[in-house]
Design a protein around this motif. Structure first.
Motif, PDB file in Angstrom:
ATOM      1  N   PRO A 128      55.587  36.747  60.021  1.00  0.00           N
ATOM      2  CA  PRO A 128      55.615  38.287  59.738  1.00  0.00           C
ATOM      3  C   PRO A 128      57.001  38.825  59.907  1.00  0.00           C
ATOM      4  CG  PRO A 128      54.112  37.844  61.941  1.00  0.00           C
ATOM      5  CD  PRO A 128      54.577  36.785  61.193  1.00  0.00           C
ATOM      6  N   ALA A 129      57.512  38.263  60.973  1.00  0.00           N
ATOM      7  CA  ALA A 129      59.152  38.828  61.289  1.00  0.00           C
ATOM      8  C   ALA A 129      59.880  38.359  60.076  1.00  0.00           C
ATOM      9  CB  ALA A 129      59.386  38.136  62.473  1.00  0.00           C
ATOM     10  N   LEU A 130      59.606  37.095  59.397  1.00  0.00           N
ATOM     11  CA  LEU A 130      60.451  36.777  58.393  1.00  0.00           C
ATOM     12  C   LEU A 130      60.205  37.728  57.094  1.00  0.00           C
ATOM     13  CD1 LEU A 130      62.107  34.599  56.727  1.00  0.00           C
ATOM     14  CD2 LEU A 130      60.074  33.274  56.432  1.00  0.00           C
ATOM     15  N   ALA A 131      58.808  38.149  56.909  1.00  0.00           N
ATOM     16  CA  ALA A 131      58.547  39.260  55.791  1.00  0.00           C
ATOM     17  C   ALA A 131      59.380  40.178  56.089  1.00  0.00           C
ATOM     18  CB  ALA A 131      57.052  39.174  55.862  1.00  0.00           C
ATOM     19  N   THR A 163      54.745  36.862  51.762  1.00  0.00           N
ATOM     20  CA  THR A 163      54.620  36.667  53.183  1.00  0.00           C
ATOM     21  C   THR A 163      53.843  37.671  53.812  1.00  0.00           C
ATOM     22  OG1 THR A 163      56.730  35.382  53.085  1.00  0.00           O
ATOM     23  CG2 THR A 163      55.758  36.017  55.094  1.00  0.00           C
ATOM     24  N   LEU A 164      53.834  38.769  53.529  1.00  0.00           N
ATOM     25  CA  LEU A 164      53.287  39.861  54.085  1.00  0.00           C
ATOM     26  C   LEU A 164      51.677  39.861  53.840  1.00  0.00           C
ATOM     27  CD1 LEU A 164      55.578  43.085  53.605  1.00  0.00           C
ATOM     28  CD2 LEU A 164      55.000  42.190  55.581  1.00  0.00           C
ATOM     29  N   LEU A 165      51.414  39.421  52.480  1.00  0.00           N
ATOM     30  CA  LEU A 165      49.974  39.442  52.051  1.00  0.00           C
ATOM     31  C   LEU A 165      49.509  38.192  52.844  1.00  0.00           C
ATOM     32  CD1 LEU A 165      50.437  40.035  48.296  1.00  0.00           C
ATOM     33  CD2 LEU A 165      49.460  41.554  50.189  1.00  0.00           C
ATOM     34  N   THR A 166      50.057  37.426  53.096  1.00  0.00           N
ATOM     35  CA  THR A 166      49.369  36.070  53.583  1.00  0.00           C
ATOM     36  C   THR A 166      49.599  35.987  55.178  1.00  0.00           C
ATOM     37  OG1 THR A 166      51.512  34.797  53.133  1.00  0.00           O
ATOM     38  CG2 THR A 166      49.572  34.648  51.582  1.00  0.00           C
ATOM     39  N   SER A 167      50.146  36.992  55.601  1.00  0.00           N
ATOM     40  CA  SER A 167      50.213  37.027  57.221  1.00  0.00           C
ATOM     41  C   SER A 167      48.947  37.345  57.735  1.00  0.00           C
ATOM     42  CB  SER A 167      51.186  38.324  57.689  1.00  0.00           C
ATOM     43  OG  SER A 167      52.378  37.898  57.259  1.00  0.00           O
ATOM     44  N   PRO A 168      47.869  38.280  57.332  1.00  0.00           N
ATOM     45  CA  PRO A 168      46.533  38.145  57.968  1.00  0.00           C
ATOM     46  C   PRO A 168      45.978  36.636  58.091  1.00  0.00           C
ATOM     47  CG  PRO A 168      47.047  39.958  56.605  1.00  0.00           C
ATOM     48  CD  PRO A 168      48.203  39.122  56.306  1.00  0.00           C
ATOM     49  N   LEU A 169      46.192  35.975  57.129  1.00  0.00           N
ATOM     50  CA  LEU A 169      45.411  34.675  56.937  1.00  0.00           C
ATOM     51  C   LEU A 169      45.998  33.856  58.139  1.00  0.00           C
ATOM     52  CD1 LEU A 169      43.515  32.845  55.505  1.00  0.00           C
ATOM     53  CD2 LEU A 169      45.614  31.975  54.338  1.00  0.00           C
ATOM     54  N   ILE A 170      46.946  34.072  58.484  1.00  0.00           N
ATOM     55  CA  ILE A 170      47.675  33.281  59.630  1.00  0.00           C
ATOM     56  C   ILE A 170      47.162  33.543  60.783  1.00  0.00           C
ATOM     57  CG2 ILE A 170      49.925  32.472  60.487  1.00  0.00           C
ATOM     58  CD1 ILE A 170      49.386  31.289  57.733  1.00  0.00           C
ATOM     59  N   ILE A 171      47.055  34.910  61.013  1.00  0.00           N
ATOM     60  CA  ILE A 171      46.674  35.304  62.227  1.00  0.00           C
ATOM     61  C   ILE A 171      45.103  35.228  62.351  1.00  0.00           C
ATOM     62  CG2 ILE A 171      45.931  37.553  63.524  1.00  0.00           C
ATOM     63  CD1 ILE A 171      48.662  38.905  62.221  1.00  0.00           C
ATOM     64  N   VAL A 172      44.320  34.952  61.453  1.00  0.00           N
ATOM     65  CA  VAL A 172      43.095  34.631  61.589  1.00  0.00           C
ATOM     66  C   VAL A 172      42.756  33.138  61.982  1.00  0.00           C
ATOM     67  CG1 VAL A 172      40.835  34.403  60.284  1.00  0.00           C
ATOM     68  CG2 VAL A 172      42.139  36.514  59.953  1.00  0.00           C
ATOM     69  N   ILE A 173      43.565  32.359  61.269  1.00  0.00           N
ATOM     70  CA  ILE A 173      43.611  30.923  61.432  1.00  0.00           C
ATOM     71  C   ILE A 173      44.036  30.571  62.990  1.00  0.00           C
ATOM     72  CG2 ILE A 173      44.329  28.640  60.836  1.00  0.00           C
ATOM     73  CD1 ILE A 173      44.320  29.741  57.742  1.00  0.00           C
ATOM     74  N   ILE A 174      45.082  31.164  63.453  1.00  0.00           N
ATOM     75  CA  ILE A 174      45.370  30.821  64.571  1.00  0.00           C
ATOM     76  C   ILE A 174      44.521  30.959  65.866  1.00  0.00           C
ATOM     77  CG2 ILE A 174      46.461  32.960  65.326  1.00  0.00           C
ATOM     78  CD1 ILE A 174      48.911  31.597  66.539  1.00  0.00           C
ATOM     79  N   ASN A 175      43.641  31.965  65.573  1.00  0.00           N
ATOM     80  CA  ASN A 175      42.325  32.016  66.516  1.00  0.00           C
ATOM     81  C   ASN A 175      41.544  30.794  66.611  1.00  0.00           C
ATOM     82  OD1 ASN A 175      42.919  34.537  67.621  1.00  0.00           O
ATOM     83  ND2 ASN A 175      42.332  35.448  65.643  1.00  0.00           N
ATOM     84  N   LYS A 176      41.243  30.021  65.558  1.00  0.00           N
ATOM     85  CA  LYS A 176      40.836  28.744  65.694  1.00  0.00           C
ATOM     86  C   LYS A 176      41.648  27.641  65.866  1.00  0.00           C
ATOM     87  CE  LYS A 176      37.469  30.521  62.134  1.00  0.00           C
ATOM     88  NZ  LYS A 176      36.655  30.296  60.721  1.00  0.00           N
ATOM     89  N   SER A 177      43.018  27.538  65.284  1.00  0.00           N
ATOM     90  CA  SER A 177      43.851  26.286  65.698  1.00  0.00           C
ATOM     91  C   SER A 177      45.164  26.548  65.303  1.00  0.00           C
ATOM     92  CB  SER A 177      43.439  25.264  64.637  1.00  0.00           C
ATOM     93  OG  SER A 177      44.574  24.198  64.591  1.00  0.00           O
ATOM     94  N   PRO A 178      46.008  26.824  66.455  1.00  0.00           N
ATOM     95  CA  PRO A 178      47.358  27.236  66.716  1.00  0.00           C
ATOM     96  C   PRO A 178      47.984  26.367  65.795  1.00  0.00           C
ATOM     97  CG  PRO A 178      46.485  27.688  68.859  1.00  0.00           C
ATOM     98  CD  PRO A 178      45.524  26.665  67.891  1.00  0.00           C
ATOM     99  N   LEU A 179      47.914  25.079  65.864  1.00  0.00           N
ATOM    100  CA  LEU A 179      48.786  24.194  65.239  1.00  0.00           C
ATOM    101  C   LEU A 179      48.507  24.395  63.477  1.00  0.00           C
ATOM    102  CD1 LEU A 179      50.635  21.714  65.059  1.00  0.00           C
ATOM    103  CD2 LEU A 179      48.746  20.202  65.143  1.00  0.00           C
ATOM    104  N   ALA A 180      47.300  24.367  63.317  1.00  0.00           N
ATOM    105  CA  ALA A 180      46.842  24.558  61.979  1.00  0.00           C
ATOM    106  C   ALA A 180      47.537  25.882  61.148  1.00  0.00           C
ATOM    107  CB  ALA A 180      45.170  24.667  61.783  1.00  0.00           C
ATOM    108  N   ALA A 181      47.520  26.875  62.024  1.00  0.00           N
ATOM    109  CA  ALA A 181      48.140  28.020  61.450  1.00  0.00           C
ATOM    110  C   ALA A 181      49.728  27.967  61.352  1.00  0.00           C
ATOM    111  CB  ALA A 181      47.873  29.207  62.698  1.00  0.00           C
TER     112      ALA A 181
END
Length: 210
Positions: A128-131, A163-181
């Motif tokens: 998100p910082a990149l966005a 990047t902004l639109l897909t940032s929430p997806l990354i945040i959701v996935i990191i709760n399951k797998s940091p490496l996958a996110a």
């Protein structure tokens, strides 16, 4: 009189062609710079993750903070190299405001990594910082260059929005797998940069050949 009219018409047509060619090359230059920078950033992060697994540094937060700090001069160097390798013609807006490019990229990262976040969030906080960085470049540099007709596309805006639109997806996935996110964020970054570059190249071609 007809000969003079014909010469005048040819001069106008030549001036118009020169203007369109300049806009074409500036837009293509930006598109290739996006592809180059995306390649460099992906290569850098793949090297970082390889070192993390090789030396068992996946968990220490200090390693990832150091990797992020090193990334800033890497990005600036990539931008400089892509500029050196590009044609000497640049837009007037970029000549006057381009000196702030590094600032627009550094500040969002510094602010983001100065915040108190859960430790696992630091591995994807760069996304998100990149966005925000891309959006700042668009607002303060690219938008004015586009408004003046110097370039034909706005890749910084396109990539920042994606990047902004897909940032929430990354945040959701990191709760399951940091490496996958983390790996998905890298993949999406490359996708957004490539998409922005493709659109810029397409618009440049359409403006030149119709």
């Amino acid at each position: 009189m007809r000969a003079e009219d014909s010469e005048l018409s040819d001069a106008v047509a030549l001036a118009d062609l020169a203007r369109r060619m300049r806009r074409y090359f500036l837009t293509v230059q930006t598109a290739y710079a996006f592809l180059f920078n995306a390649t460099i950033i992906c290569a850098y992060w793949l090297a970082v993750i390889s070192l993390a697994f090789l030396f068992d540094l996946v968990e220490p937060l200090l390693f990832w903070v150091a990797a992020l700090i090193i990334l800033i001069p890497v990005v600036l160097l990539a931008a400089y190299v892509s500029g050196v390798a590009s044609p000497s013609a640049t837009s007037q807006v970029w000549r006057t405001r381009g000196k702030y490019f590094g600032l627009f990229f550094a500040v969002p990262f510094v602010i983001t990594y100065s915040m108190r976040l859960p430790p696992y969030m630091y591995s994807i906080a760069w996304y998100p910082a990149l966005a925000v960085s891309l959006l700042l470049v668009h607002v303060f540099i690219e938008r004015e260059s586009y408004r003046r007709g110097e370039v034909l596309a706005m890749p910084f805006l396109i990539s920042s929005v994606l990047t902004l639109l897909t940032s929430p997806l990354i945040i959701v996935i990191i709760n399951k797998s940091p490496l996958a996110a983390w790996t998905l964020a890298l993949s999406l970054m490359l996708t957004s940069y490539t998409s922005a570059a493709f659109i810029a190249l397409y618009k440049a071609r359409r403006a030149l050949v119709g």
